[in-house]
Design a protein around this motif. Structure first.
Motif, PDB file in Angstrom:
ATOM      1  N   CYS A   1       0.858  -1.192   0.000  1.00  0.00           N
ATOM      2  CA  CYS A   1       0.000   0.000   0.000  1.00  0.00           C
ATOM      3  C   CYS A   1       0.892   1.239   0.000  1.00  0.00           C
ATOM      4  N   THR A   2       1.573   1.470  -1.084  1.00  0.00           N
ATOM      5  CA  THR A   2       2.548   2.549  -1.209  1.00  0.00           C
ATOM      6  C   THR A   2       2.210   3.365  -2.454  1.00  0.00           C
TER       7      THR A   2
ATOM      8  N   ASN B   1      10.199 -14.835  -2.349  1.00  0.00           N
ATOM      9  CA  ASN B   1       9.212 -15.913  -2.195  1.00  0.00           C
ATOM     10  C   ASN B   1       8.003 -15.531  -1.358  1.00  0.00           C
ATOM     11  N   LYS B   2       7.570 -14.263  -1.493  1.00  0.00           N
ATOM     12  CA  LYS B   2       6.358 -13.798  -0.824  1.00  0.00           C
ATOM     13  C   LYS B   2       5.258 -13.575  -1.853  1.00  0.00           C
ATOM     14  N   ASN B   3       4.058 -14.055  -1.548  1.00  0.00           N
ATOM     15  CA  ASN B   3       2.904 -13.686  -2.340  1.00  0.00           C
ATOM     16  C   ASN B   3       2.632 -12.201  -2.138  1.00  0.00           C
ATOM     17  N   VAL B   4       2.036 -11.547  -3.136  1.00  0.00           N
ATOM     18  CA  VAL B   4       1.810 -10.110  -2.994  1.00  0.00           C
ATOM     19  C   VAL B   4       0.387  -9.719  -3.378  1.00  0.00           C
ATOM     20  N   LEU B   5      -0.173  -8.848  -2.556  1.00  0.00           N
ATOM     21  CA  LEU B   5      -1.436  -8.170  -2.845  1.00  0.00           C
ATOM     22  C   LEU B   5      -1.071  -6.703  -3.034  1.00  0.00           C
ATOM     23  N   VAL B   6      -1.309  -6.175  -4.232  1.00  0.00           N
ATOM     24  CA  VAL B   6      -0.846  -4.833  -4.564  1.00  0.00           C
ATOM     25  C   VAL B   6      -2.029  -3.878  -4.645  1.00  0.00           C
TER      26      VAL B   6
END
Length: 292
Positions: free
Chosen positions: A18-19, A35-40
């Motif tokens: 959230c940037t 190796n992290k899933n991301v919600l953008v």
């Protein structure tokens, strides 16, 4: 230092970004590389090429990368979907979606094209139409800065053409008189819905989703369908607004990450929305662009 410790923590499976818009690509890429899933947060990226790279990297890593398209769970949009699904208006001729305000001031800021209304709000209204109808055949663009020519756009009127019907998405920051949130016309009738989803308003007021009355639409904002039934009789039907639930985005993410279910927003939909957004700034406005 804090970011590195977060990325190196093996217990963390998902990072929510959230940037500012211009940072989404680099941060999403960094998280995926660790190796992290991301919600953008919307918009997913600032260009189609960036979106393609992020999705390709996620696929390579076996991870989820998805934009936070929470407004697929707006109550007003759910009402529109209900009317369309039940074919109350027959075959669609035109659907119009508004995200309007009355805000006369627009102070100078050093913004880029992706900091304007089309990338900021159009990303939701376009995504809603893409989620319903897929990729349009062609798009008409009218994107402008009305209040302050020094700033990015604060007005857009964009028409998505689908065969025999079109979807219009609009934002105008100088709308003083209330205007319908959704207008739907079809071969059997019309649906009109005033008022936007109340979840964000409730959250700003300090309410939580478990609180009584959270996100409920007032009855005076319920949509109305006026249509001709199979016997040729004119009918009116009030559509009680469904309850919206932004939490369903996270429910879906859990299922996608843990249970390997399909993610809410497909890669095709992500890329379609990004292509529509970016193309709006490639050339003069107004104009029409034909999509392959």
């Amino acid at each position: 230092m804090y970011l590195l410790s977060l990325l190196e923590d093996e217990e963390i499976k998902l990072v929510s970004i959230c940037t500012p818009h211009g940072t989404h690509y680099e941060l999403a890429k960094l998280c995926l590389e660790h190796n992290k899933n991301v919600l953008v947060e919307k918009p997913f990226t600032t260009t189609l090429k960036e979106a393609e790279e992020i999705l390709s990297l996620a696929e390579e890593k076996g991870l989820i990368a998805m934009p936070f398209q929470n407004r697929r769970f707006d109550s007003d949009f759910l009402a529109l979907k209900y009317v369309i699904t039940n074919k109350y208006v027959g075959d669609i001729v035109e659907v119009e979606s508004h995200f309007d305000y009355f805000r006369r001031e627009y102070p100078d800021f050093n913004g880029k094209y992706h900091d304007g209304a089309f990338f900021g709000l159009g990303v939701h209204t376009v995504d809603q139409m893409v989620s319903l109808f897929g990729k349009p055949n062609k798009v008409y663009y009218d994107i402008r800065s009305i209040r302050n020519k020094n700033n990015p756009d604060d007005y857009y009127h964009v028409e998505l053409f689908y065969g025999n019907f079109k979807a219009i998405v609009k934002t105008n920051h100088l709308v003083k008189s209330p205007y319908p949130k959704f207008i739907l016309h079809g071969t059997k009738g019309s649906f009109i819905k005033y008022g936007i989803d109340k979840q964000e308003e409730c959250l700003k007021a300090g309410m939580m989703p478990q609180d009584a009355g959270f996100g409920l639409d007032p009855e005076e904002n319920y949509g109305k369908v006026i249509y001709v039934d199979d016997c040729g009789n004119d009918k009116e039907l009030i559509i009680k607004t469904p309850v919206g639930d932004y939490g369903k985005v996270y429910d879906n993410l859990y299922d996608a990450i843990v249970n390997k279910k399909e993610k809410l927003v497909s890669d095709f939909e992500i890329l379609t929305v990004m292509e529509i957004l970016e193309t709006g700034f490639k050339g003069e406005n107004p104009r029409v662009h034909v999509f392959e």
